[in-house]
Design an enzyme around this catalytic site. Structure first.
Site, short mmCIF file in Angstrom:
data_model
loop_
_atom_site.label_atom_id
_atom_site.label_comp_id
_atom_site.label_asym_id
_atom_site.label_seq_id
_atom_site.Cartn_x
_atom_site.Cartn_y
_atom_site.Cartn_z
CE LYS A 20 23.82 -34.30 -19.30
NZ LYS A 20 23.37 -33.95 -20.75
CD GLN B 190 24.99 -34.84 -23.87
OE1 GLN B 190 24.18 -35.09 -23.14
NE2 GLN B 190 25.30 -33.55 -24.00
CG ASP C 269 17.47 -33.69 -22.25
OD1 ASP C 269 18.02 -33.11 -21.31
OD2 ASP C 269 18.12 -34.58 -22.92
N1 GUN Z 1 23.83 -31.00 -25.43
C1 GUN Z 1 23.90 -29.97 -24.69
N2 GUN Z 1 22.85 -29.52 -23.71
C2 GUN Z 1 22.14 -30.65 -23.71
C3 GUN Z 1 21.07 -30.94 -22.67
O1 GUN Z 1 20.68 -30.35 -22.04
N3 GUN Z 1 20.49 -32.33 -22.94
C4 GUN Z 1 20.91 -33.09 -24.18
N4 GUN Z 1 20.37 -34.13 -24.35
N5 GUN Z 1 21.85 -32.64 -24.86
C5 GUN Z 1 22.43 -31.59 -24.58
#
Ligand code: GUN
Length: 284
Positions: A53, A97, A120
């Site tokens: 990311k 996350q 998100d």
């Molecule tokens: N963990 C697995 N997929 C995601 C996601 O799309 N966003 C976040 N914040 N954590 C995750």
């Protein structure tokens, strides 16, 4: 004859458009679009996702603010950090996350993120707006699935879409997106009886179960479009999806590979949401 939905290529094309928008934001508002990423603990997969990311931010010209917290972080520590971040005017999007370490109440942490910075799309406000078809920040993986289908001109309207998996992150928001696009949607899950009978009727079959090679050829309707959201390791430690790609591909009209399918689209939609959030915060 099947066609591959090349998420990596599509993501690359979208990222160059997002880069242009990020540059436009910078020239108009004299600062870069900002994304805060919070990682707590040492989960190996999460570390890879966060690294990717941050790399994507660099690629499109978004300024990333990374916060790494130890595995034994307390609820108060993480909440104090989030409160500080969300008040920073240079930060347009906040991502925590998941999963968080087991001692942390994730729901309480996520509730601290205001919906206009919830890149998100997990908040009740954004999920609710998605449900009633209002403008909102849409969860990245489902949004990426929809963009991929649209880019390959897959007809959604009137077609039967079956989603295997009912998570808040993928299955449920994807059901809403497909419904809003006029599909007839079925959501299956671990308690679904006769799963194969549901899947075999799908014009568009989406696997979001988190189990390696769970969807096999006998579950797939001839010429179906198959979208694989899973990221797993097979018995040899090799990256694979929720779909048994080698056997299933021959029955499909379109199929997404793993890696190189929905994964790159997910991160791209995070970049898209962050730039979108930045402009909306400036009322444009
Ligand atoms: N963990 C697995 N997929 C995601 C996601 O799309 N966003 C976040 N914040 N954590 C995750």
């Amino acid at each position: 004859m099947y066609n591959i939905i090349d998420g990596k290529k599509l993501a690359g094309e979208m990222r160059s458009e997002i880069k242009t928008q990020a540059l436009e934001f910078k020239s108009r508002f004299k600062r870069e679009v900002g994304l805060a990423v919070v990682l707590a603990g040492d989960d190996a997969a999460s570390q890879v996702y966060v690294k990717n990311k941050i790399k994507a931010c660099e690629e499109v010209g978004i300024k990333s603010f990374a916060y790494y917290l130890p595995n034994d972080v307390s609820q108060n520590q993480i909440e104090d950090l989030i409160k500080e971040i969300v008040g920073d005017d240079n930060i347009d999007g906040v991502l925590v996350q998941l999963p968080l370490p087991p001692q942390i109440d994730a729901e309480r942490v996520l509730k601290l993120i205001p919906s206009d910075k919830d890149v998100d799309g997990f908040s009740a406000e954004n999920m609710g707006k998605l449900c009633i078809g209002e403008q909102c920040l849409v969860a990245c993986t489902p949004h990426g699935v929809l963009k991929a289908l649209e880019a390959y001109n897959v007809q959604i309207k009137g077609r039967k879409a079956v989603i295997v998996g009912r998570s808040n992150i993928v299955g449920k928001p994807l059901a809403m997106l497909l419904l809003n696009a006029d599909a007839t949607v079925t959501v299956c899950h671990s308690k679904t009886e006769n799963l194969k009978d549901e899947c075999i009727n799908a014009d568009i079959l989406i696997a979001a179960v988190g189990k390696a090679k769970f969807i096999t050829a006998e579950m797939v309707k001839p010429n179906a479009v198959v979208v694989d959201v899973g990221i797993n390791r097979d018995e040899n430690g090799k990256l694979c999806g929720d779909v048994d790609f080698e056997s299933v591909k021959e029955k499909c009209s379109y199929i997404t590979p793993v890696p190189g399918g929905i994964g790159p689209m997910t991160i791209t939609m995070l970049m898209y949401n962050t730039v979108t959030a930045a402009f909306r915060r400036k009322n444009c």
